[in-house]
Motif scaffolding. Sequence first.
Motif, PDB file in Angstrom:
ATOM      1  N   VAL A   1      30.428 119.615  33.962  1.00 34.83           N
ATOM      2  CA  VAL A   1      30.940 120.966  33.727  1.00 34.83           C
ATOM      3  C   VAL A   1      29.780 121.967  33.620  1.00 34.83           C
ATOM      4  CG1 VAL A   1      32.151 122.411  32.048  1.00 34.83           C
ATOM      5  CG2 VAL A   1      33.059 120.192  32.647  1.00 34.83           C
ATOM      6  N   GLY A   2      28.668 121.537  33.033  1.00 39.26           N
ATOM      7  CA  GLY A   2      27.516 122.422  32.888  1.00 39.26           C
ATOM      8  C   GLY A   2      26.956 122.896  34.219  1.00 39.26           C
ATOM      9  N   ALA A   3      27.120 122.105  35.268  1.00 41.95           N
ATOM     10  CA  ALA A   3      26.607 122.485  36.594  1.00 41.95           C
ATOM     11  C   ALA A   3      27.451 123.576  37.232  1.00 41.95           C
ATOM     12  CB  ALA A   3      26.553 121.264  37.499  1.00 41.95           C
ATOM     13  N   LEU A   4      28.656 123.812  36.706  1.00 43.11           N
ATOM     14  CA  LEU A   4      29.540 124.818  37.298  1.00 43.11           C
ATOM     15  C   LEU A   4      29.115 126.244  36.953  1.00 43.11           C
ATOM     16  CD1 LEU A   4      33.025 123.155  36.776  1.00 43.11           C
ATOM     17  CD2 LEU A   4      31.469 122.972  38.714  1.00 43.11           C
ATOM     18  N   SER A   5      28.033 126.389  36.168  1.00 41.28           N
ATOM     19  CA  SER A   5      27.514 127.725  35.874  1.00 41.28           C
ATOM     20  C   SER A   5      26.991 128.389  37.142  1.00 41.28           C
ATOM     21  CB  SER A   5      26.410 127.643  34.822  1.00 41.28           C
ATOM     22  OG  SER A   5      25.358 126.821  35.291  1.00 41.28           O
ATOM     23  N   ALA A   6      26.738 127.597  38.192  1.00 43.46           N
ATOM     24  CA  ALA A   6      26.311 128.152  39.481  1.00 43.46           C
ATOM     25  C   ALA A   6      27.416 129.009  40.098  1.00 43.46           C
ATOM     26  CB  ALA A   6      25.931 127.025  40.435  1.00 43.46           C
ATOM     27  N   PHE A   7      28.667 128.761  39.713  1.00 50.03           N
ATOM     28  CA  PHE A   7      29.791 129.525  40.252  1.00 50.03           C
ATOM     29  C   PHE A   7      29.981 130.866  39.536  1.00 50.03           C
ATOM     30  CE2 PHE A   7      30.786 125.359  41.846  1.00 50.03           C
ATOM     31  CZ  PHE A   7      31.394 125.609  43.055  1.00 50.03           C
ATOM     32  N   GLY A   8      29.612 130.934  38.260  1.00 46.59           N
ATOM     33  CA  GLY A   8      29.840 132.154  37.483  1.00 46.59           C
ATOM     34  C   GLY A   8      31.253 132.190  36.929  1.00 46.59           C
ATOM     35  N   ASP A   9      31.546 133.262  36.172  1.00 50.99           N
ATOM     36  CA  ASP A   9      32.857 133.376  35.516  1.00 50.99           C
ATOM     37  C   ASP A   9      33.943 133.775  36.509  1.00 50.99           C
ATOM     38  OD1 ASP A   9      31.613 132.775  33.206  1.00 50.99           O
ATOM     39  OD2 ASP A   9      31.443 134.829  32.475  1.00 50.99           O
ATOM     40  N   GLY A  10      35.134 133.187  36.346  1.00 51.08           N
ATOM     41  CA  GLY A  10      36.302 133.564  37.146  1.00 51.08           C
ATOM     42  C   GLY A  10      36.304 133.052  38.570  1.00 51.08           C
ATOM     43  N   ALA A  11      35.470 132.097  38.903  1.00 55.40           N
ATOM     44  CA  ALA A  11      35.391 131.585  40.280  1.00 55.40           C
ATOM     45  C   ALA A  11      36.359 130.432  40.482  1.00 55.40           C
ATOM     46  CB  ALA A  11      33.976 131.126  40.588  1.00 55.40           C
ATOM     47  N   THR A  12      36.561 130.073  41.760  1.00 51.13           N
ATOM     48  CA  THR A  12      37.369 128.914  42.118  1.00 51.13           C
ATOM     49  C   THR A  12      36.443 127.790  42.553  1.00 51.13           C
ATOM     50  OG1 THR A  12      39.181 130.328  42.834  1.00 51.13           O
ATOM     51  CG2 THR A  12      39.191 128.060  43.610  1.00 51.13           C
ATOM     52  N   VAL A  13      36.578 126.639  41.922  1.00 54.95           N
ATOM     53  CA  VAL A  13      35.717 125.497  42.211  1.00 54.95           C
ATOM     54  C   VAL A  13      36.500 124.498  43.044  1.00 54.95           C
ATOM     55  CG1 VAL A  13      34.378 123.612  41.214  1.00 54.95           C
ATOM     56  CG2 VAL A  13      34.495 125.812  40.041  1.00 54.95           C
ATOM     57  N   ASP A  14      35.998 124.199  44.248  1.00 55.56           N
ATOM     58  CA  ASP A  14      36.591 123.161  45.089  1.00 55.56           C
ATOM     59  C   ASP A  14      35.474 122.382  45.765  1.00 55.56           C
ATOM     60  OD1 ASP A  14      35.743 125.133  46.761  1.00 55.56           O
ATOM     61  OD2 ASP A  14      37.591 125.295  47.922  1.00 55.56           O
ATOM     62  N   VAL A  15      35.839 121.399  46.567  1.00 55.78           N
ATOM     63  CA  VAL A  15      34.855 120.519  47.189  1.00 55.78           C
ATOM     64  C   VAL A  15      33.925 121.298  48.118  1.00 55.78           C
ATOM     65  CG1 VAL A  15      34.565 118.517  48.694  1.00 55.78           C
ATOM     66  CG2 VAL A  15      36.392 118.533  47.003  1.00 55.78           C
ATOM     67  N   GLU A  16      34.471 122.238  48.888  1.00 57.92           N
ATOM     68  CA  GLU A  16      33.643 123.016  49.812  1.00 57.92           C
ATOM     69  C   GLU A  16      32.610 123.850  49.065  1.00 57.92           C
ATOM     70  OE1 GLU A  16      36.119 125.349  52.362  1.00 57.92           O
ATOM     71  OE2 GLU A  16      37.215 123.597  53.099  1.00 57.92           O
ATOM     72  N   GLY A  17      33.048 124.476  47.966  1.00 52.15           N
ATOM     73  CA  GLY A  17      32.126 125.289  47.181  1.00 52.15           C
ATOM     74  C   GLY A  17      31.020 124.463  46.548  1.00 52.15           C
ATOM     75  N   LEU A  18      31.364 123.252  46.089  1.00 47.80           N
ATOM     76  CA  LEU A  18      30.357 122.375  45.491  1.00 47.80           C
ATOM     77  C   LEU A  18      29.322 121.928  46.514  1.00 47.80           C
ATOM     78  CD1 LEU A  18      32.674 120.145  43.262  1.00 47.80           C
ATOM     79  CD2 LEU A  18      30.993 121.791  42.445  1.00 47.80           C
ATOM     80  N   SER A  19      29.779 121.614  47.726  1.00 53.05           N
ATOM     81  CA  SER A  19      28.826 121.173  48.750  1.00 53.05           C
ATOM     82  C   SER A  19      27.958 122.332  49.245  1.00 53.05           C
ATOM     83  CB  SER A  19      29.556 120.507  49.920  1.00 53.05           C
ATOM     84  OG  SER A  19      30.401 121.435  50.553  1.00 53.05           O
ATOM     85  N   LYS A  20      28.501 123.553  49.296  1.00 54.08           N
ATOM     86  CA  LYS A  20      27.695 124.721  49.704  1.00 54.08           C
ATOM     87  C   LYS A  20      26.568 124.991  48.714  1.00 54.08           C
ATOM     88  CE  LYS A  20      31.063 127.386  52.346  1.00 54.08           C
ATOM     89  NZ  LYS A  20      31.931 128.566  52.330  1.00 54.08           N
TER      90      LYS A  20
END
Length: 145
Positions: free
Chosen positions: A78-97
């Motif tokens: 979960v800590g790695a999702l800070s790369a997305f910022g607040d209010g973002a949508t996290v999916d497989v494509e976004g993680l690989s990008k």
Amino acid sequence: MLDRLSSKPGAKHARKRVGRGPGSGKGKTCGSGVKGQGTRSGGGAPHWFEGGQMPLTQRVPKRGFTNIFRKDIEIVNVGALSAFGDGATVDVEGLSKRGLIRGSGAVVKLLGEGDAPKNLTVKLGRVSAGARTKIESAGGTVELV
């Protein structure tokens, strides 16, 4: 023009003509020697054969096993999702990008180490209970895809 191309001198070698008399240098036994396994039709030992010595694969000790039913799972915390910022949508494509997973097509599992950004929408294959509570307590939602 293509009909006038030719290979460089020395690039082509003549075929070895065996069994064409003593004058050829490869007559009679045709370079196979006299008697034995290598002279027979279809004869010769496989390249791994060690002459009757115990083969290397049998001499070396064996350890462990390979689970043929293993499923590859890519792990993201979960800590790695800070790369997305607040209010973002996290999916497989976004993680690989963002380089958080290899993008090998394996199932992605979200684990609960670290702090979750606010208002995330997570759409992944697997989410741990700890990660789900952290995301939902930060105002986000979790959808299993």
